[in-house]
Structures are given as C-alpha cells and as structure tokens.
Design an enzyme around this catalytic site. Structure first.
Site, PDB file in Angstrom:
ATOM      1  N   ASN A 173       0.836  -1.196   0.000  1.00  8.38           N
ATOM      2  CA  ASN A 173       0.000   0.000   0.000  1.00  8.38           C
ATOM      3  C   ASN A 173       0.875   1.253   0.000  1.00  8.38           C
ATOM      4  O   ASN A 173       1.762   1.380   0.857  1.00  8.38           O
ATOM      5  CB  ASN A 173      -0.877   0.025   1.260  1.00  8.38           C
ATOM      6  N   GLU A 174       0.646   2.138  -0.943  1.00  7.35           N
ATOM      7  CA  GLU A 174       1.291   3.456  -0.975  1.00  7.35           C
ATOM      8  C   GLU A 174       2.768   3.380  -0.586  1.00  7.35           C
ATOM      9  O   GLU A 174       3.244   4.129   0.279  1.00  7.35           O
ATOM     10  CB  GLU A 174       0.541   4.451  -0.077  1.00  7.35           C
ATOM     11  N   TYR A 245      -7.757  11.548  -2.822  1.00  8.35           N
ATOM     12  CA  TYR A 245      -8.813  12.094  -1.961  1.00  8.35           C
ATOM     13  C   TYR A 245      -9.047  13.541  -2.375  1.00  8.35           C
ATOM     14  O   TYR A 245      -8.108  14.328  -2.436  1.00  8.35           O
ATOM     15  CB  TYR A 245      -8.408  12.000  -0.485  1.00  8.35           C
ATOM     16  N   GLU A 293      -8.394   3.463  -3.815  1.00 12.22           N
ATOM     17  CA  GLU A 293      -8.774   4.399  -2.740  1.00 12.22           C
ATOM     18  C   GLU A 293      -9.234   5.676  -3.410  1.00 12.22           C
ATOM     19  O   GLU A 293      -8.431   6.355  -4.072  1.00 12.22           O
ATOM     20  CB  GLU A 293      -7.604   4.700  -1.789  1.00 12.22           C
TER      21      GLU A 293
END
Ligand code: AHR
Length: 498
Positions: A173-174, A245, A293
């Site tokens: 992840n990331e 986001y 995400e």
C-alpha cells in the site's frame, strides 16, 4: 436563469464494458471501521459472527462488488498470523500507523465471512513494509491452497477446510509515501513486488495482482514511480493502483464541483504510462487501473488514536457538494471504463465513509446516495455521450461545462443517463436525444439535490440529503426533456421493459 443543454446518445457509440468491480469499497483496521463499525459482538444488532446487522443491511443497499482489506497504511505493519486462529490467543498490539490498540479479534477469516455474507469479492492487501515475500506467499497458501500443506492445514484447523480462493491481491500500500511503514524507493519496491508476485502466482496461477502506483498525483515521484515499477513488474501484474482524496479546503465550490476534470486527467496520465510501458517492453500483456482508494477527505484529519481501541478517527461528515463530487467521480469511472477496471470507495463504515454508526444507530451520509444509484443503474456498455451545454468559469480548471454526464446501455435494453448539474444557481433544461436505441420511457428517475451545498445529514436530521424518486419521463420521437435543478445529480433510467 435556466440554461439549455442537449445530450446526444447513440447505442452504437460504445466506450467499453463497465467492469462490475468499479463498485467496490475499502475496509481498513483504522478507527471504527472494523471495530464498532462492521464488527461489534457486544452490539444488540450483532449476528452470530459479531457483524452488525444494521450496518450489513445498509451495506447491502450499496452492494459493493469487491472489498479491499485490511489496509491502507495499517497493512504495512500487519502480521496476518496475528489475526487467525482462536480469538483468545490473538495478540493485542500497538498499531503504529494510526497509533491505536489492535486486538486482532477480526482478521482474514472474519473478513472472508463478511464478504461472503455481502456477496462481495475479497481483495486482500499484503504487508510490503515489515512483511517479507515469504509472508505474502504464505498468506496465499493459507487462503487458497487445498489442505495437505502447512498453511492450508492451519486454515483448516481454524475451521475453514475449503480454500477461500481470494482472487485479487494488492502488493503493498502506498509504498512511495514517506509515511508508509517500510517505505521503499521505486526500484526496491518493484523488485520486491516482482519476486513476491512470482511466488504468489506459483501458489495460485488464477490470482490477479495489483501493483502499488503513486499514492497521488501530488507526489514528487508521480508519474515516474508508476513507469519505473511497471517496467520492472509488467508481466507479473494485472493492475496498477491509483489513490486520490478530493476536498474543498478553500471553500471554492465552483472549482470543487469541477473536480472530474482532474480525475480524468489523472486517469489519462496513467493510461498513457501503461501504453508507454507496454510499447517499450513489446508486450502482449495488458495492465489496467485499480482506483482502489477514492473519496472526499479534507475536513477531519484526526488520525492518531492515542493507543486506544477503536478511536474516532477520520470521521468525515459529508454534505451535498461532496455527494456531487462522488457522482462525478463515478461518471469518470464510466467514461474511462476501458482502462479503469477496479475502484474502491475509501472507506465503507465510519472512517471517511457513507455510513456512520453510534452504539445502536446508523446514519446514511449524503455520499451514500450517488453510490447506491450508480451501483443500481450502471452496467453493460458505457456510451460516448455528446453533451452540448454552456460553460462556467473556475479558478482551478478554467472554463468547465455546467453538466457532467455519463450513460450506459446493456444487452437487454436497460439504459441510464447520469447527470450532475454543477451550477449553484441555475436549472438546466436538457433535451435528451437518442441517435439510436431510444427507450419508450425513462421509468426510473432518481435525484439527489438541494439548495445549500453544505447541507448534510446528522443523527438528529438524517434526511436532509437523500435520493428522491421522480415521476417517469416520457420519450417521444427519440427525445425527452428534463429539468435538472442546480446542485443536483439525476439518474434517468429505462428498465428496458417499455
Ligand atoms: O484511507 C485512509 C488512508 O489513506 C489509507 O490508510 C492510506 O492508504 C491512505 O493514505
């Protein structure tokens, strides 16, 4: 003043098939997503597994096709062995990513049970921070191998004799982010991912792997990270992850309501990287995008749990303008369906989520409704609609069309148009024109609208922003006219029976 617009649709002008996996969600061991959200054995609403039935019921309305788990930043310090086996033997741990206490009462097997109950495909994240390639391969064996070897037998001893057959796996992840436990440079990450991928696919050749792309277009290494890691891992992986986001921190609603421009640009850049790498490697293999995400997140940054269990973290409250951004994001998924094949709303309960819980109640936030409507009405082929409408000025993106639109059609004749009116003041008088494939009536018309972009639901007033069902719209001579209020999202669907 109302403005005039026209949307042209042609059943023959198809952009591609809409992947059902575009309607996914993400559940992380973070705040109250798992504990107090999905899983709460002490709740009066708990079922025999400790899952909250009121939450499950709301999640069923969203009907997530795939759920990513267990993180997020959490996964980069997670030992999956902590979360399996007898509950009273599972360790309590200090969880470093969110500075919380992790009880491990919910783990891999509970997650699979949760997905099966919801009819969602599990998407398992792997620890590429403190975890090794052996740990990754062992988890594939634990989940997918038939009994007869160490980890498959361990699974059987935990009550699950049949393999879980987890198909989708995230290789970390990331990993480009300095905040990530065990952050790596692109080459180092890619070599580890490639070697883990080999072992994992040797255990199960049916699995599909998601390579960590950049954690956002604002990263200084974007999009080089994506290019470098793809060049090293291309043949071993099936998807490249994207995360983003959105937010309106400067209260510039005009620009915020035009965010689809940025979402499309983000996809186009990474689609170009995919094409470049494929061409450079002379490969016949394809890699697609997994936007695993995505959501609005800018108001609540309480992210440190103070070493408590299930703290209130990232509990964002969503309003009407956020719901309109979510609707546009899903329009982008439809318009870019030829390259974006997986998308996961981050997250599903309490943490930046469409559903909030208290000990005994749940609240559907504004963003619940556009997701629910897309999930219900989007499918089949995405259509390349032609939209004629005036533009408006934005600080961030220049002149942007007042309407944001996508449309779809399936083989049974079911079709839908999804339209956001970005104007904060003016209704749109829209003529829908079918150049082929006209339905006889739009019998399912649903709308999320309001006059105040900041209007939000609360436990006291839960129905401020919801979806309203509107009367059917007749179609005559392959034309229909609808009025779309300012600050609105409307789905106009034909069930195919007319
Ligand atoms: O979804 C919240 C966090 O945002 C995730 O843990 C991480 O991957 C991202 O930065």
């Amino acid at each position: 003043m109302p403005f005039q617009a026209r949307i042209y649709m042609d059943a023959n002008r198809k952009l591609g098939e809409i992947s059902p996996l575009l309607f996914g969600g993400f559940a992380e061991h973070l705040g109250r997503c798992i504990y107090g959200g999905i899983y709460d054995p002490a709740s009066p609403h708990a079922d025999e597994n400790g899952f909250r039935t009121d939450v499950m019921q709301a999640l069923r309305e969203l009907n997530f096709s795939i759920i990513r788990y267990p993180g997020g930043n959490f996964v980069s310090g997670y030992n999956w062995r902590d979360g399996v086996g007898p509950r009273d033997q599972r360790p309590r741990r200090r969880e470093l990513a969110w500075q919380s206490i992790e009880t491990n009462q919910f783990g891999t097997n509970e997650f699979i049970q949760f997905c099966r109950k919801l009819g969602a495909e599990p998407m398992m994240g792997l620890n590429f921070g403190t975890g090794s390639i052996q740990d990754a391969a062992d988890l594939v064996e634990y989940c997918n191998a038939p009994v007869g070897t160490k980890y498959a037998d361990l699974r059987a001893s935990h009550g699950f004799r049949e393999p879980h057959n987890v198909r989708y796996w995230c290789l970390g992840n990331e990993m480009d982010g300095h905040w990530q436990i065990g952050h790596l440079e692109a080459e180092d990450y890619a070599k580890k991912a490639r070697e883990a991928a080999k072992m994992m696919k040797w255990h199960d050749s049916n699995i599909k792997l998601v390579l960590c792309g950049s954690s956002g277009p604002g990263m200084p290494t974007y999009p080089d990270w994506d290019r470098i890691t793809l060049e090293i891992c291309w043949e071993q992986v099936d998807y490249l992850s994207m995360h983003y986001y959105a937010g309106n921190p400067h209260n510039d609603t005009a620009s915020y309501l035009a965010m689809a421009v940025q979402f499309e640009n983000h996809v186009d850049t990474l689609a170009a990287v995919l094409r470049y790498v494929k061409a450079k490697l002379r490969s016949k293999h394809d890699v697609f995008l997994s936007w695993d995400e995505w959501n609005v997140w800018y108001k609540n940054h309480v992210s440190q749990g103070g070493w408590t269990e299930a703290p209130h973290l990232l509990e964002e409250i969503y309003n009407l303008e956020d719901a309109l951004v979510v609707a546009q994001w899903m329009n982008v998924f439809l318009r870019k369906c030829s390259v974006v094949k997986i998308a996961c709303l981050a997250q599903i309960v309490n943490v930046i989520a469409p559903i909030l819980t208290t000990a005994d109640k749940i609240l559907k936030q504004s963003t619940f409704y556009p997701f629910m409507l897309f999930r219900r009405f989007a499918g089949g082929s995405s259509l390349d609609v032609l939209v004629q409408c005036p533009k408006y000025e934005t600080k961030q993106f220049g002149d942007v069309p007042l309407l944001d639109v996508s449309a779809c059609l399936d083989e049974s004749g079911r079709q839908a148009v999804f339209a956001v009116n970005r104007s904060q003041t003016d209704p749109a008088v829209v003529e829908l024109v079918w150049q082929s494939g006209a339905p006889s009536v739009l019998d399912e018309v649903h709308q999320v609208a309001g006059t105040d972009p900041k209007a939000a639901n609360s436990f006291e007033q839960p129905n401020v922003v919801t979806a309203q069902k509107l009367p059917p719209v007749p179609v005559s001579d392959a034309r229909a006219v609808v009025e779309l209020p300012p600050l609105s999202f409307t789905v106009m669907a034909a069930s195919g029976s007319g």
